[in-house]
Motif scaffolding. Structure first.
Motif: not given
Length: 260
Positions: A135-139, A174-179, A182-188, A192-193
């Motif tokens: 689900x997180x795209x890192x299998x 702050x789950x995307x403060x270090x990104x 573009x990466x921040x939007x991908x992570x959120x 949420x999905x």
């Protein structure tokens, strides 16, 4: 329907501090919603999330999370802790361990005692962990060591670990403060999905109004330990967000009078 979060008159001050970290905080959050906490540094977002996670002591007021009344003097019962997952700003991963092992750590509170003690997950635990990785795209990174990953990949591991816990409530500080944006939007988007897929409530803090608008159904603005607005995302105006960050050190600024 029982709300995911309900609080009344929450108050907390750090030792030696002249200003409250939280003051008169009242929330009523429905189950399954995606909610953004917006506000400048020092607004009280992290303190509120830590309290809702059951890790803060010495606060005042009333707080109920997933139907359980929190106690300001002790941690929630062990049997209930797995129901709330926390995603840390700095990931909090075991750097020299593999991605899969880190994600399986999220299963510990769900495992039988001796399996957790001996770090021997069941086949079902492994299946749940691998589903979270997918689900997180890192299998494909399951056997890689965490210290070989990029910042964005590490954040995906942290989210997968939380999902493997099977929480009913996900709190993300702050789950995307270090990104980058573009990466921040991908992570959120994936957070949420994935939460929506599992029927979990999500509360994430952010400094970025545009991300709050894109990925939250409701936005709560905080400043100086207080909630200054709480509204549906479509009702959030540019003026409200601009004022939220203006004169952040002044607890009597016009924003409190305008939006309350």
């Amino acid at each position: 329907m029982t709300p995911a979060i309900q609080t009344e008159d929450l108050a907390f001050s750090h030792l030696g501090s002249g200003l409250p970290a939280l003051a008169e905080v009242a929330l009523l959050t429905p189950e399954g919603a995606a909610i953004a906490l917006l506000g400048p540094s020092g607004a009280g977002k992290t303190t509120l999330l830590t309290l809702l996670d059951g890790r803060l002591r010495g606060w005042h007021g009333r707080a109920t999370v997933l139907g359980l009344a929190l106690d300001p003097d002790r941690a929630p019962p062990l049997a209930r802790r797995a129901d709330t997952g926390f995603i840390f700003q700095e990931f909090a991963l075991v750097e020299r361990s593999t991605v899969l092992r880190n994600v399986l750590n999220g299963r510990l509170a769900r495992m039988e005692f001796f399996r957790a003690l001996l770090a021997r997950p069941s086949p079902n635990d492994v299946t749940i962990a691998r589903t979270a990785l997918e689900d997180c795209g890192i299998a494909d990174l399951a056997e890689r060591r965490v210290d070989s990953l990029s910042g964005g990949q590490r954040q995906r591991v942290a989210i997968a670990r939380c999902l493997a816990q099977e929480p009913r409530l996900i709190l993300a500080d702050e789950p995307v403060s270090n990104l980058d944006p573009v990466r921040a939007a991908e992570i959120l988007s994936l957070l949420t999905r994935a939460a929506r897929k599992r029927g979990a409530t999500t509360v994430f803090s952010s400094h970025q109004p545009e991300l709050a608008r894109r990925f939250a159904e409701r936005v709560i603005g905080m400043r100086n330990g207080r909630i200054v607005f709480d509204m549906a995302t479509e009702d959030l105006s540019e003026d409200a967000t601009v004022q939220l960050y203006q004169d952040a050190e002044n607890p009597l600024s016009p924003l409190l009078q305008v939006v309350q």
